[in-house]
Design an enzyme around this catalytic site. Structure first.
Site, PDB file in Angstrom:
ATOM      1  N   SER A 251      12.687 -22.666   5.521  1.00  0.00           N
ATOM      2  CA  SER A 251      11.609 -21.789   5.055  1.00  0.00           C
ATOM      3  C   SER A 251      10.455 -22.663   4.596  1.00  0.00           C
ATOM      4  O   SER A 251      10.669 -23.724   4.011  1.00  0.00           O
ATOM      5  CB  SER A 251      12.081 -20.907   3.888  1.00  0.00           C
ATOM      6  OG  SER A 251      13.148 -20.081   4.288  1.00  0.00           O
ATOM      7  N   ILE A 286      13.669 -22.025  -6.982  1.00  0.00           N
ATOM      8  CA  ILE A 286      13.825 -23.433  -6.617  1.00  0.00           C
ATOM      9  C   ILE A 286      12.547 -23.974  -6.012  1.00  0.00           C
ATOM     10  O   ILE A 286      12.081 -25.064  -6.364  1.00  0.00           O
ATOM     11  CB  ILE A 286      15.006 -23.581  -5.637  1.00  0.00           C
ATOM     12  CG1 ILE A 286      16.310 -23.176  -6.329  1.00  0.00           C
ATOM     13  CG2 ILE A 286      15.102 -25.002  -5.110  1.00  0.00           C
ATOM     14  CD1 ILE A 286      17.485 -23.048  -5.409  1.00  0.00           C
ATOM     15  N   TYR A 309      17.421 -17.572  -6.228  1.00  0.00           N
ATOM     16  CA  TYR A 309      17.154 -16.126  -6.214  1.00  0.00           C
ATOM     17  C   TYR A 309      17.926 -15.495  -5.056  1.00  0.00           C
ATOM     18  O   TYR A 309      17.672 -15.781  -3.883  1.00  0.00           O
ATOM     19  CB  TYR A 309      15.649 -15.882  -6.051  1.00  0.00           C
ATOM     20  CG  TYR A 309      15.274 -14.431  -5.909  1.00  0.00           C
ATOM     21  CD1 TYR A 309      14.620 -13.966  -4.774  1.00  0.00           C
ATOM     22  CD2 TYR A 309      15.575 -13.519  -6.914  1.00  0.00           C
ATOM     23  CE1 TYR A 309      14.280 -12.641  -4.639  1.00  0.00           C
ATOM     24  CE2 TYR A 309      15.235 -12.195  -6.795  1.00  0.00           C
ATOM     25  CZ  TYR A 309      14.596 -11.749  -5.656  1.00  0.00           C
ATOM     26  OH  TYR A 309      14.262 -10.421  -5.529  1.00  0.00           O
ATOM     27  N   THR A 320      23.328 -18.253   1.873  1.00  0.00           N
ATOM     28  CA  THR A 320      22.917 -19.624   1.580  1.00  0.00           C
ATOM     29  C   THR A 320      24.043 -20.369   0.874  1.00  0.00           C
ATOM     30  O   THR A 320      24.550 -19.909  -0.145  1.00  0.00           O
ATOM     31  CB  THR A 320      21.661 -19.637   0.691  1.00  0.00           C
ATOM     32  OG1 THR A 320      20.624 -18.896   1.334  1.00  0.00           O
ATOM     33  CG2 THR A 320      21.183 -21.053   0.448  1.00  0.00           C
ATOM     34  N   HIS A 472     -17.624   6.212  13.285  1.00  0.00           N
ATOM     35  CA  HIS A 472     -17.813   5.118  12.320  1.00  0.00           C
ATOM     36  C   HIS A 472     -19.244   4.607  12.402  1.00  0.00           C
ATOM     37  O   HIS A 472     -19.499   3.490  12.862  1.00  0.00           O
ATOM     38  CB  HIS A 472     -16.810   3.997  12.580  1.00  0.00           C
ATOM     39  CG  HIS A 472     -15.391   4.376  12.281  1.00  0.00           C
ATOM     40  ND1 HIS A 472     -14.522   4.826  13.245  1.00  0.00           N
ATOM     41  CD2 HIS A 472     -14.688   4.386  11.109  1.00  0.00           C
ATOM     42  CE1 HIS A 472     -13.346   5.085  12.694  1.00  0.00           C
ATOM     43  NE2 HIS A 472     -13.423   4.831  11.398  1.00  0.00           N
ATOM     44  N   HIS A 476     -21.406   8.254   8.428  1.00  0.00           N
ATOM     45  CA  HIS A 476     -20.103   8.178   7.762  1.00  0.00           C
ATOM     46  C   HIS A 476     -20.215   7.359   6.472  1.00  0.00           C
ATOM     47  O   HIS A 476     -19.646   7.732   5.436  1.00  0.00           O
ATOM     48  CB  HIS A 476     -19.077   7.546   8.703  1.00  0.00           C
ATOM     49  CG  HIS A 476     -17.770   7.212   8.042  1.00  0.00           C
ATOM     50  ND1 HIS A 476     -16.952   8.157   7.463  1.00  0.00           N
ATOM     51  CD2 HIS A 476     -17.142   6.013   7.851  1.00  0.00           C
ATOM     52  CE1 HIS A 476     -15.887   7.573   6.949  1.00  0.00           C
ATOM     53  NE2 HIS A 476     -15.973   6.267   7.171  1.00  0.00           N
ATOM     54  N   ASP A 626     -13.346   7.655   1.926  1.00  0.00           N
ATOM     55  CA  ASP A 626     -13.190   7.492   3.375  1.00  0.00           C
ATOM     56  C   ASP A 626     -12.615   8.749   4.018  1.00  0.00           C
ATOM     57  O   ASP A 626     -12.845   9.008   5.203  1.00  0.00           O
ATOM     58  CB  ASP A 626     -12.274   6.299   3.643  1.00  0.00           C
ATOM     59  CG  ASP A 626     -12.641   5.556   4.910  1.00  0.00           C
ATOM     60  OD1 ASP A 626     -13.732   5.812   5.459  1.00  0.00           O
ATOM     61  OD2 ASP A 626     -11.854   4.709   5.356  1.00  0.00           O
TER      62      ASP A 626
END
Length: 760
Positions: A251, A286, A309, A320, A472, A476, A626
């Site tokens: 990771s 970690i 975790y 793990t 759009h 508008h 919106d």
């Protein structure tokens, strides 16, 4: 006979210019005896056996040598088993037990300073099993013997300075000889075999180092071919890191200094498709410990470590076992953390740590260059987009600005301040003046001493920045700005402290620019086609919204357009931050992420002093604005739907020409507009306005109007069905001017009362 003497010339002695080498010097026997080495004295060893043992040490690898040494020591000490613990400055390891070469070398870390302590403790070469050993070695012995209980005699063998192996511990299991004999015999054996073992081990380490250097150079070549795409580079880094230390998964977390988070967006072998991003504080877990301390962390049992975790394992389904975590640095400091999980065989070693640290240098360089390349490329694309924008739109002339500032029209259209007023009834040419009036009526111009000429020029530039798309477009933007304006006024948000005037200024400005330079296509279309905008913004998500923000800031940076220059530095930075958050909030994908937090805030209580709550309210207002066309009644909703589906179907047609199948709402041949509109109201509009209503009960009228509009769409299903059978398409039916009348008639037959909400 007469004797005649002969005369010989004397020899001329020539001086010796060079001293003869030692092997040519004449030496007396006494001198030779003095110069010769002292004779070897064996106290306990059989000379013939010892000679045969030394003669057998012909292996070119340390494991083979240790196997022969163990066999000799076991026989001569009458032990059940024999093995060596090799101790370096950083770790101790066992690679051969008796005559068995271990497939998985047993290793353990050596605490700092213990080598010097052991030298002092074992300076007597005749010692055996003196006192208690450090737990690091007893654990290693236990692991080598599979935790069997037995009597182990240990004899230390000191090595010369600067050797790779700092110390050897000879371990004899249940020996039949006494300790004094064992100590002498072992020392006599290593007097002749130690040099061979050390030289072979050193040679192996040099070969291994050379191989690792070649591997790292190969990795560097690979990494630097991926500089153009950071995502591909991160994937390549993780793959190479796994291969170098033989791990199952890697990771990679990059440090987001602005928000003090560690963020991972690329995953290696993830088993869960719903994991899009992992983000957590840079001091957590970690990886957080490594990011803040800069230390390498090697964990043998992950679940026993306090910083581990378990939530990530639960989300991904991955188990793990052990972890090797190391920092990635560039010239400025730590920029990320790499975390390797599950060594395929055994635990991560000190050698793995050294390899990881060397590899991290290449990682840091490649990531730094990739980010620089990306910024350079983005700058070029932004320049290209800005030029495209300026070429597409005409420049605002000073006459237009003067006309707007000196306009004599009072602009007092009836019901302008009402919540259900539709700004689409305002003449297009008058809309810039009405925008100016909104800023003035909220007292923003006087509060911040805004230059009206600069504000007018900004408004006109924004108007020209909108393309002539079906929905759009500039109108508008006017509708969204008007909604936020009337809600601030009618709900007295500034008076009651829900918003400050600075936040209101940022909100109206965001409304104006929230769809600037919209292309009439969706974010997913931009990414799928691979447009210039997608190449610039797709890695961050919200492609179009980020472009709208960029173009808004571009206009603000134009000469005589920055009406925010009246603000102090702190306020100016705050407004820019709010502009970013508000415009990005108009992406419905972002809105749905924020929706649970919005619901939580209104449930637990909205606190006006809480900056996060105020920020969330601004995002909610942007989304409501919106969607505000849906709160103006069925007639406006019908007209707006016509514009929206004009854009949708145009995009769908383009996708079909490209050989792709558009989604249902984009397909003019399959879309059922009434069903789609009802779904849109139920899943997006009404839930959003429900949250607003819980904060401001007067907003309930918006929900009532949308419920009424929903009934109209329900009634229109039968009408659409009849027209479908007559061969008309969805958009053609929607454009029918008699549709509203037919819907009212259909609803009248069902005895449904429809309130009149189309206030002019």
């Amino acid at each position: 006979m007469e004797y005649t003497p002969t005369y010989k010339l004397p020899k001329k002695v020539r001086p010796c210019l060079m001293e003869p080498p030692p092997y040519c010097r004449s030496t007396s026997r006494a001198q030779a005896l003095d110069l010769s080495a002292s004779p070897v004295t064996l106290e306990v060893s059989d000379p013939s056996k010892l000679l045969s043992f030394v003669e057998s040490l012909k292996d070119n690898n340390s494991k083979g040598l240790e196997k022969r040494i163990n066999k000799y020591l076991k026989r001569e000490t009458e032990s059940q088993q024999a093995f060596l613990i090799s101790i370096t400055n950083e770790e101790a390891y066992v690679q051969v037990v008796g005559t068995k070469k271990l497939e998985l070398i047993k290793r353990n870390k050596v605490p700092p300073g213990i080598i010097n302590a052991m030298y002092e403790k074992y300076k007597d070469p005749q010692c055996a099993s003196l006192g208690e050993l450090h737990p690091a070695f007893t654990e290693l012995m236990s692991a080598a013997l599979d935790n069997k209980s037995c009597n182990i005699v240990t004899i230390p063998i000191l090595t010369p300075n600067n050797s790779y192996i700092s110390l050897l511990l000879v371990c004899l299991v249940n020996p039949g000889k006494n300790n004094s004999f064992i100590a002498r015999m072992v020392n006599e054996a290593f007097r002749f075999s130690l040099t061979v073992l050390l030289n072979t081990t050193t040679s192996e380490e040099e070969a291994k180092t050379k191989k690792e250097c070649q591997a790292l150079l190969g990795v560097a070549r690979k990494l630097f071919t991926h500089l153009g795409d950071l995502t591909d580079l991160l994937r390549e880094i993780m793959a190479e890191a796994r291969n170098l230390v033989d791990a199952e998964r890697c990771s990679l977390f990059l440090l987001d200094e602005a928000n003090e988070n560690l963020v991972a967006t690329v995953f290696d072998g993830s088993t869960s498709s719903d994991v899009k991003e992992v983000k957590f504080p840079k001091c957590a877990g970690i990886a957080g410990h490594v990011a803040t301390s800069g230390e390498v962390v090697n964990i043998k049992n992950a679940y026993d470590h306090p910083f581990f975790y378990k939530g990530i394992d639960e989300r991904t389904g991955f188990k793990t076992r052990n972890i090797l975590c190391f920092p990635i640095r560039d010239e400025r400091g730590i920029i990320g953390v790499a975390q390797l999980c599950n060594k395929k065989e055994g635990d991560f070693t000190v050698e793995d740590e050294e390899t990881a640290l060397a590899f991290s240098v290449y990682c840091g360089l490649s990531i730094m260059h990739s980010l620089v390349y990306k910024k350079t490329n983005e700058a070029q694309i932004r320049t290209q987009l800005s030029n495209e924008l300026m070429m597409y739109h005409m420049k605002v002339d000073d006459e237009s600005v003067k006309w707007m500032l000196h306009c004599t029209d009072p602009h007092n259209i009836p019901n302008f301040e009402n919540l259900n007023f539709s700004p689409r009834n305002i003449p297009l040419s008058e809309t810039p003046c009405y925008i100016m009036k909104m800023f003035e009526r909220l007292k923003l111009v006087t509060k911040f001493d805004i230059n009206k000429e600069t504000l007018a020029r900004f408004i006109l530039y924004v108007q020209k920045g909108y393309r002539d798309t079906a929905y759009h477009n500039w109108m508008h933007a006017v509708c969204v700005t008007h909604f936020c304006y009337v809600t601030i006024r009618n709900f007295k948000m500034i008076d009651y402290g829900y918003l400050s005037q600075l936040e209101a200024l940022a909100l109206l400005t965001s409304c104006l620019g929230h769809d600037l330079d919209h292309r009439g296509t969706t974010n997913s279309f931009q990414v799928k086609v691979g447009t210039t905008l997608a190449s610039l913004y797709s890695s961050d998500g919200s492609v179009m919204e980020r472009h709208h923000l960029s173009q808004t800031l571009c206009i603000l940076n134009m000469q005589k357009c920055n009406f925010l220059e009246c603000l102090d530095n702190q306020s100016f930075r705050r407004v820019l931050d709010m502009l970013r958050d508000c415009i990005l909030a108009t992406d419905l994908a972002t809105h749905f992420k924020l929706l649970p937090r919005m619901e939580e805030i209104v449930t637990r209580g909205y606190y006006k002093s809480n900056l996060e709550h105020r920020k969330t309210l601004l995002s909610l207002m942007m989304t409501c604005g919106d969607l505000s066309d849906q709160t103006k009644g069925f007639k406006i909703a019908q007209n707006v739907a016509e514009m929206v589906y004009e854009e949708f179907f145009t995009q769908g047609d383009i996708e079909k020409r490209m050989g792709n199948q558009p989604i249902l709402m984009m397909d003019r041949e399959k879309a059922s507009i009434p069903d789609l509109q009802i779904e849109f109201l139920d899943t997006v509009c009404i839930p959003t306005y429900t949250i607003l209503t819980r904060l401001f009960p007067a907003a309930q009228q918006f929900i009532d109007i949308m419920e009424s509009t929903k009934q109209c769409w329900e009634a229109s299903k039968a009408i659409f069905h009849r027209h479908y059978q007559a061969g008309r398409g969805s958009l053609e039916i929607l454009k029918n001017t008699a549709l509203e009348e037919e819907v009212m008639e259909e609803m009248g037959n069902d005895n449904v009362e429809v309130p009149n909400t189309n206030v002019l």
